[in-house]
Write a protein that holds these residues in place. Structure first.
Motif, PDB file in Angstrom:
ATOM      1  N   MET A 143      -6.984  -2.707  -3.267  1.00 22.51           N
ATOM      2  CA  MET A 143      -5.964  -1.655  -4.133  1.00 22.51           C
ATOM      3  C   MET A 143      -6.609  -0.610  -3.637  1.00 22.51           C
ATOM      4  O   MET A 143      -7.558  -0.057  -3.100  1.00 22.51           O
ATOM      5  N   PRO A 144      -5.425   0.671  -3.371  1.00 22.20           N
ATOM      6  CA  PRO A 144      -5.399   2.114  -2.215  1.00 22.20           C
ATOM      7  C   PRO A 144      -6.133   2.308  -3.559  1.00 22.20           C
ATOM      8  O   PRO A 144      -6.381   2.675  -4.622  1.00 22.20           O
ATOM      9  N   ILE A 145      -6.596   3.366  -3.113  1.00 20.40           N
ATOM     10  CA  ILE A 145      -7.494   4.903  -3.998  1.00 20.40           C
ATOM     11  C   ILE A 145      -6.460   5.667  -4.361  1.00 20.40           C
ATOM     12  O   ILE A 145      -4.890   5.804  -3.999  1.00 20.40           O
ATOM     13  N   ARG A 146      -6.699   5.773  -5.974  1.00 18.31           N
ATOM     14  CA  ARG A 146      -5.156   6.606  -6.948  1.00 18.31           C
ATOM     15  C   ARG A 146      -5.711   7.616  -6.097  1.00 18.31           C
ATOM     16  O   ARG A 146      -5.773   8.847  -5.493  1.00 18.31           O
ATOM     17  N   ASP A 147      -3.660   7.895  -5.621  1.00 13.91           N
ATOM     18  CA  ASP A 147      -3.786   9.843  -5.201  1.00 13.91           C
ATOM     19  C   ASP A 147      -4.436  10.153  -3.870  1.00 13.91           C
ATOM     20  O   ASP A 147      -4.601  11.150  -3.272  1.00 13.91           O
ATOM     21  N   TRP A 148      -4.409   8.601  -2.700  1.00 12.81           N
ATOM     22  CA  TRP A 148      -5.155   8.756  -1.373  1.00 12.81           C
ATOM     23  C   TRP A 148      -4.486  10.002  -1.315  1.00 12.81           C
ATOM     24  O   TRP A 148      -5.150  10.965  -0.316  1.00 12.81           O
ATOM     25  N   GLY A 149      -2.919  10.111  -0.874  1.00  8.68           N
ATOM     26  CA  GLY A 149      -2.503  11.423   0.507  1.00  8.68           C
ATOM     27  C   GLY A 149      -2.751  13.024  -0.326  1.00  8.68           C
ATOM     28  O   GLY A 149      -3.412  13.694   0.462  1.00  8.68           O
ATOM     29  N   ARG A 150      -2.683  12.482  -1.645  1.00  3.09           N
ATOM     30  CA  ARG A 150      -3.201  14.651  -2.002  1.00  3.09           C
ATOM     31  C   ARG A 150      -4.990  14.455  -1.772  1.00  3.09           C
ATOM     32  O   ARG A 150      -5.194  15.704  -0.992  1.00  3.09           O
TER      33      ARG A 150
END
Length: 192
Positions: free
Chosen positions: A167-174
């Motif tokens: 699972m990617p970390i939520r809102d990782w880009g931000r």
């Protein structure tokens, strides 16, 4: 201190933020080895430690009041809610109040960051989940012929456990964009 020095000797040059439990002396060790590191005390550990001094009948109400502190939108709101908490519970549970006051700076470090980043740093639950999975694997055998045998079991278990970390970390880009702004050259030079 030994673990932190070992990390440094293995090539870790900088740690931006550490989420830690209330292990005594750990903050001083972090400051000595990685002096620029932000230290966040795990709020969940603090709550658990607080509940040791609270009667069962009061625990649910006390935790509800603590939520108003650590889920506040700003540090000022958290401080105001803590004052209300002290008025309500201070005479009945002074040890709880003292513990929160003593650890306040490390408990509220995450308020410097936006909501997306706060969720990543105010608790050590991710690490605890990993430890729980390792304990489950290691508890079936109480003795190991060598330390190396235990290391191999932990290594193999970590390989299996990490397969589930998809699972990617939520809102990782931000989050990354904001971390680059907060930590400037300490982070942006590593990303190039």
């Amino acid at each position: 201190m030994g673990v932190l020095n070992d990390l440094k000797n293995r090539g870790v040059q900088d740690i931006l933020i550490i989420a830690k439990d209330n292990l005594s002396g750990f903050s001083e060790a972090i400051a000595a080895v990685f002096p620029q590191t932000e230290i966040q005390l795990c709020v969940i550990h603090q709550i658990r430690n607080s509940l040791k001094y609270v009667s069962y009948k009061d625990s649910k109400a006390l935790v509800t009041d603590l939520k108003t502190i650590y889920k506040a939108l700003t540090l000022e709101e958290a401080e105001l809610n803590f004052e209300k908490f002290k008025e309500k519970w201070g005479s009945k549970y002074p040890l709880v109040i003292k513990s929160w006051e003593r650890n306040w700076l490390e408990l509220t470090a995450y308020f410097r960051y936006p909501e997306e980043i706060r969720r990543l740093i105010y608790t050590t639950n991710i690490v605890e989940g990993y430890h729980r999975q390792l304990r489950k694997i290691c508890k079936t055998k109480t003795a190991y012929p060598t330390d190396d045998a235990l290391r191999k079991i932990i290594y193999l278990a970590t390989q299996e456990i990490s397969k589930k970390w998809t699972m990617p970390i939520r809102d990782w880009g931000r989050c990354m964009s904001q971390l680059v702004i907060y930590f400037g050259d300490r982070l942006s030079s590593k990303l190039q």
